[in-house]
Design a protein around this motif. Structure first.
Motif, PDB file in Angstrom:
ATOM      1  N   SER A 100      88.785 -24.055  82.727  1.00  0.00           N
ATOM      2  CA  SER A 100      89.233 -23.157  83.751  1.00  0.00           C
ATOM      3  C   SER A 100      88.640 -21.815  83.751  1.00  0.00           C
ATOM      4  CB  SER A 100      90.755 -22.855  83.240  1.00  0.00           C
ATOM      5  OG  SER A 100      90.756 -21.576  82.327  1.00  0.00           O
ATOM      6  N   ALA A 101      88.815 -20.974  84.807  1.00  0.00           N
ATOM      7  CA  ALA A 101      88.120 -19.774  85.124  1.00  0.00           C
ATOM      8  C   ALA A 101      88.471 -18.772  83.970  1.00  0.00           C
ATOM      9  CB  ALA A 101      88.473 -19.255  86.428  1.00  0.00           C
ATOM     10  N   PHE A 102      89.277 -18.890  83.236  1.00  0.00           N
ATOM     11  CA  PHE A 102      89.771 -17.967  82.277  1.00  0.00           C
ATOM     12  C   PHE A 102      89.537 -18.330  80.791  1.00  0.00           C
ATOM     13  CE2 PHE A 102      92.446 -17.745  86.089  1.00  0.00           C
ATOM     14  CZ  PHE A 102      91.941 -16.591  86.509  1.00  0.00           C
ATOM     15  N   ASP A 103      89.079 -17.312  80.096  1.00  0.00           N
ATOM     16  CA  ASP A 103      88.668 -17.408  78.505  1.00  0.00           C
ATOM     17  C   ASP A 103      90.187 -17.571  77.838  1.00  0.00           C
ATOM     18  OD1 ASP A 103      85.948 -16.407  78.442  1.00  0.00           O
ATOM     19  OD2 ASP A 103      86.859 -14.843  79.676  1.00  0.00           O
ATOM     20  N   LEU A 127      85.606 -16.344  71.630  1.00  0.00           N
ATOM     21  CA  LEU A 127      86.229 -16.763  72.666  1.00  0.00           C
ATOM     22  C   LEU A 127      85.426 -18.250  72.992  1.00  0.00           C
ATOM     23  CD1 LEU A 127      86.136 -13.842  75.239  1.00  0.00           C
ATOM     24  CD2 LEU A 127      88.273 -14.908  74.094  1.00  0.00           C
ATOM     25  N   ASN A 128      84.684 -18.577  71.921  1.00  0.00           N
ATOM     26  CA  ASN A 128      83.930 -19.893  71.990  1.00  0.00           C
ATOM     27  C   ASN A 128      84.669 -21.012  71.665  1.00  0.00           C
ATOM     28  OD1 ASN A 128      81.638 -18.636  73.126  1.00  0.00           O
ATOM     29  ND2 ASN A 128      80.413 -18.504  71.242  1.00  0.00           N
ATOM     30  N   ALA A 129      84.514 -22.208  72.301  1.00  0.00           N
ATOM     31  CA  ALA A 129      85.454 -23.609  71.650  1.00  0.00           C
ATOM     32  C   ALA A 129      84.590 -24.293  70.947  1.00  0.00           C
ATOM     33  CB  ALA A 129      85.872 -24.324  73.122  1.00  0.00           C
ATOM     34  N   PHE A 160      74.365 -17.919  68.875  1.00  0.00           N
ATOM     35  CA  PHE A 160      74.168 -16.626  69.507  1.00  0.00           C
ATOM     36  C   PHE A 160      73.521 -15.452  68.657  1.00  0.00           C
ATOM     37  CE2 PHE A 160      77.232 -19.430  71.273  1.00  0.00           C
ATOM     38  CZ  PHE A 160      76.795 -19.593  72.722  1.00  0.00           C
ATOM     39  N   GLU A 162      72.420 -12.737  68.888  1.00  0.00           N
ATOM     40  CA  GLU A 162      72.491 -11.428  69.093  1.00  0.00           C
ATOM     41  C   GLU A 162      74.296 -10.918  68.865  1.00  0.00           C
ATOM     42  OE1 GLU A 162      71.021 -10.048  72.903  1.00  0.00           O
ATOM     43  OE2 GLU A 162      69.334 -10.812  72.558  1.00  0.00           O
ATOM     44  N   HIS A 163      75.054 -11.891  68.545  1.00  0.00           N
ATOM     45  CA  HIS A 163      76.227 -11.454  68.435  1.00  0.00           C
ATOM     46  C   HIS A 163      76.773 -12.100  66.954  1.00  0.00           C
ATOM     47  CE1 HIS A 163      77.146 -10.829  72.524  1.00  0.00           C
ATOM     48  NE2 HIS A 163      76.205 -11.737  72.898  1.00  0.00           N
TER      49      HIS A 163
ATOM     50  N   SER B  14      86.348  -8.052  75.426  1.00  0.00           N
ATOM     51  CA  SER B  14      86.529  -9.501  74.778  1.00  0.00           C
ATOM     52  C   SER B  14      87.607  -9.599  73.559  1.00  0.00           C
ATOM     53  CB  SER B  14      85.125  -9.989  74.448  1.00  0.00           C
ATOM     54  OG  SER B  14      85.434 -11.090  73.450  1.00  0.00           O
ATOM     55  N   HIS B 237      83.363 -16.002  86.115  1.00  0.00           N
ATOM     56  CA  HIS B 237      84.371 -15.086  85.624  1.00  0.00           C
ATOM     57  C   HIS B 237      84.487 -14.991  84.053  1.00  0.00           C
ATOM     58  CE1 HIS B 237      87.691 -12.435  86.261  1.00  0.00           C
ATOM     59  NE2 HIS B 237      88.505 -13.152  85.755  1.00  0.00           N
ATOM     60  N   LYS B 238      84.050 -15.950  83.440  1.00  0.00           N
ATOM     61  CA  LYS B 238      84.412 -16.076  81.939  1.00  0.00           C
ATOM     62  C   LYS B 238      83.574 -14.777  81.056  1.00  0.00           C
ATOM     63  CE  LYS B 238      86.073 -20.445  81.094  1.00  0.00           C
ATOM     64  NZ  LYS B 238      85.871 -21.572  80.175  1.00  0.00           N
ATOM     65  N   MET B 239      84.042 -14.627  80.216  1.00  0.00           N
ATOM     66  CA  MET B 239      83.366 -13.745  79.043  1.00  0.00           C
ATOM     67  C   MET B 239      82.510 -14.345  78.329  1.00  0.00           C
ATOM     68  SD  MET B 239      85.883 -10.553  78.089  1.00  0.00           S
ATOM     69  CE  MET B 239      84.554  -9.580  78.536  1.00  0.00           C
ATOM     70  N   ALA B 240      83.033 -15.665  77.668  1.00  0.00           N
ATOM     71  CA  ALA B 240      82.603 -16.108  76.459  1.00  0.00           C
ATOM     72  C   ALA B 240      80.987 -16.347  76.365  1.00  0.00           C
ATOM     73  CB  ALA B 240      83.281 -17.433  76.233  1.00  0.00           C
ATOM     74  N   MET B 241      80.549 -16.500  75.379  1.00  0.00           N
ATOM     75  CA  MET B 241      78.836 -16.338  74.820  1.00  0.00           C
ATOM     76  C   MET B 241      78.655 -17.707  75.413  1.00  0.00           C
ATOM     77  SD  MET B 241      79.272 -15.043  71.110  1.00  0.00           S
ATOM     78  CE  MET B 241      80.326 -13.902  70.827  1.00  0.00           C
ATOM     79  N   GLU B 242      79.499 -18.678  75.257  1.00  0.00           N
ATOM     80  CA  GLU B 242      78.919 -20.219  75.556  1.00  0.00           C
ATOM     81  C   GLU B 242      79.257 -20.397  77.052  1.00  0.00           C
ATOM     82  OE1 GLU B 242      81.415 -22.525  73.136  1.00  0.00           O
ATOM     83  OE2 GLU B 242      83.345 -22.472  74.373  1.00  0.00           O
ATOM     84  N   LEU B 248      79.849 -11.521  78.036  1.00  0.00           N
ATOM     85  CA  LEU B 248      79.365 -11.043  76.631  1.00  0.00           C
ATOM     86  C   LEU B 248      77.721 -11.254  76.662  1.00  0.00           C
ATOM     87  CD1 LEU B 248      82.224 -12.556  74.289  1.00  0.00           C
ATOM     88  CD2 LEU B 248      81.415  -9.946  74.479  1.00  0.00           C
ATOM     89  N   ASN B 249      77.317 -12.137  77.289  1.00  0.00           N
ATOM     90  CA  ASN B 249      75.735 -12.228  77.102  1.00  0.00           C
ATOM     91  C   ASN B 249      75.116 -11.358  78.159  1.00  0.00           C
ATOM     92  OD1 ASN B 249      75.962 -14.560  75.570  1.00  0.00           O
ATOM     93  ND2 ASN B 249      76.447 -15.788  77.413  1.00  0.00           N
TER      94      ASN B 249
END
Lengths: 174, 390
Positions: A100-103, A127-129, A160, A162-163, B14, B237-242, B248-249
């Motif tokens: 989906s478009a949303f996190d 927010l990563n799956a 990642f 940098e995070h 986030s 539209h997403k924020m997630a790094m992945e 976020l990136n």
């Protein structure tokens, strides 16, 4: 009643505008659209292995809870053995949400109640799956001394860099 | 007086996703999973986050509130400052807020999106009782308002309200936020809020809605374009790094100066030539261009103010009926305006990927059809998309 009719017309106008743009865009994003029907793997938790002590003595026969949240809550628990050891299996689900478009926030909480106090062993959200290698490794050998204060550890993020991850709890992650 | 770095702002936006609801254990923290946040701000969730009610009918009927905002106290270089981080759309009931489009008078007496305003009003009392004691001790500190998506829209309304209520310096940072109000709101908030960093990805569809007459703030100012690109994709539209590119990136930078900006093309005059219609393509660029073309045509013909006024007082027609009737009248006024109308409609047909983009006549019926074919075919697709996530 002028206000009411004015409001209704505005509502229609704005709905029309909003729908038009969504709709216009949806043609281009057909590929995205169909991805909404697909289900994806969501890695909620790696396998967990740990040992719980209080002033160095094993905390035996206590329930340890694993509360995983990704849209819904997935709660399970296990009992510590005579040596204070506990473990959980890896937990994965299938979900449409990554398409989906949303996190969607994913949260991992390990906790236990001991002598009328609640101890947070592990708290992490992202927010990563997908799975995070560093966390999978750390969760393999948690050393949790309940007299220690809750600490936030900064851990390297393998995927990642940098995070960095921030994990909070009483278990030592050094 | 320091601004938040892009990196810190995006991490705060986030982290706000995590405060929607605690688990059954009641345990939740704000921002602890992003170590940078803890170095600059301290959040106390002992009394829970600021609750709000999303705009969906079900949520309002059940008075179902969820966590929307967290207020943090600055430390280190942000000593004396505060941050309000507001959550975006994270569930279907919130998603309806985005599609629930109507207008209402906002706190600053200008017209804004009714759904955003309702949610803001539901969280305002709690926000006020949290902020008042905090800001009483720090009248000189800056209040930073941060949000992604719907959270960005709420942060915008919040920033304007905080500035009028407390007089502190107020900075606003949004990521992929939709338009919030009409030009009056955009103008008022642009001058009221001390600084606005409106960050977008070129392919993110959310900043493109709602359509004109909604307008972005800063009014006729700049947006921070974090990722250029062609086409439009929901994933942008997403924020997630992945995610690709993932806010976020793209916002992971220590300074705003190093980031690319783009002047918001707030309706520069655009007159579209019919013979050039095949240059149009389905993209953000052309969506803006066609919007500007429509506004320019209405202005050239002297109908712009009338269309806005008519929309506001209500005529019993739908907006597109009214617009089609207006364009028919415009086309009859002169050969030049007829050509310009033909150019606009031709571009719309190519943009909407119609196999035939020939504009044969400029009757009400035909103009209405141009709107209809697009709306009709696409309406089904959107419904399917919505149903698929239920």
């Amino acid at each position: 009643m002028q206000l009411t009719s004015r409001w209704r017309t505005l509502l229609k106008l704005m709905l029309g505008g909003g729908i038009l743009i969504y709709l216009i865009f949806s043609q281009q994003v057909m590929a995205d659209m169909f991805s909404w029907f697909k289900k994806y793997d969501v890695h909620l938790s790696p396998a967990v292995r740990g040992k719980i002590t209080f002033s160095g003595s094993p905390v035996a026969n206590v329930k340890v809870f694993r509360e995983l949240t990704y849209d819904k809550e997935y709660l399970d628990f296990t009992m510590t053995d005579e040596q204070g050891n506990f473990s959980f299996d890896e937990k994965n689900i299938r979900s449409r949400r990554p398409g989906s478009a949303f996190d969607t926030a994913k949260r991992q909480v390990l906790y236990l109640d001991h002598n009328d106090q609640r101890y947070v062993l592990w708290y992490y959200s992202t927010l990563n799956a997908a799975e995070a290698k560093t966390l999978t490794e750390k969760m393999q050998h948690l050393r949790c001394e309940l007299t220690q204060p809750e600490t936030t550890y900064e851990l390297p993020n393998h995927e990642f860099p940098e995070h960095p991850h921030g994990v909070t709890g009483v278990c030592s992650l050094d | 007086m320091a601004t938040l770095s892009p990196k810190l702002a995006v991490q705060l936006a986030s982290a706000a996703y995590d405060i929607k609801a605690p688990g059954s254990s009641g345990i939740y923290y704000f921002g602890k999973s992003s170590p940078d946040i803890g170095k600059s701000f301290q959040f106390d969730l002992a009394n829970g986050p600021i609750q709000g009610i999303s705009g969906s009918i079900l949520a309002r009927l059940l008075n179902r509130s969820t966590g929307f905002a967290a207020v943090g106290k600055g430390k280190g270089q942000y000593e004396g400052d505060h941050v309000i981080a507001i959550r975006g759309t994270a569930s279907l009931s919130d998603g309806i807020t985005d599609a629930h489009i109507g207008l209402t008078g906002g706190d600053n007496n200008s017209l804004i999106h009714a759904g955003f305003n309702k949610t803001f009003q539901s969280m305002k009392p709690a926000l006020e009782s949290t902020l008042t004691p905090m800001l009483a001790r720090s009248a000189t500190g800056t209040v930073h308002c941060v949000g992604h998506s719907l959270g960005g829209a709420l942060a915008h309304i919040t920033a304007d309200w905080v500035k009028r209520r407390y007089k502190n310096k107020v900075f606003l940072y949004t990521f992929g936020a939709p338009r919030v109000g009409l030009d009056g709101f955009a103008m008022k908030t642009s001058s009221n809020i001390d600084r606005i960093f409106r960050c977008t990805h070129a392919a993110d569809p959310v900043p493109m809605v709602p359509l004109w007459p909604f307008v972005h703030a800063p009014y006729q100012g700049e947006e921070v374009l974090l990722a250029p690109g062609q086409g439009i994709s929901f994933a942008a539209h997403k924020m997630a790094m992945e995610a690709t590119p993932g806010y976020l990136n793209t916002a992971n930078s220590n300074s705003w100066r190093s980031l690319q900006t783009r002047s918001a093309n707030n309706h520069a005059a655009v007159r579209l030539k019919y013979e050039n219609r095949h240059q149009a393509s389905f993209s953000n660029y052309w969506a803006e261009k066609i919007s500007s073309g429509l506004i320019t045509l209405l202005k050239d013909a002297g109908y712009y103010t009338a269309v806005l006024a008519q929309a506001a007082i209500g005529t019993g027609l739908t907006f597109y009926d009214m617009l089609a009737r207006t364009l028919e009248a415009v086309a009859k006024a002169s050969t030049k305006l007829a050509e310009q109308t033909k150019g606009l409609l031709g571009h719309m047909l190519v943009f909407a990927r119609q196999a035939v983009s020939t504009v044969a006549e400029l009757s009400y019926k035909f103009i209405r059809w141009v709107f209809d074919v697009t709306l009709g075919a696409l309406y089904r697709t959107a419904r399917e998309a919505i149903n698929s996530v239920m």
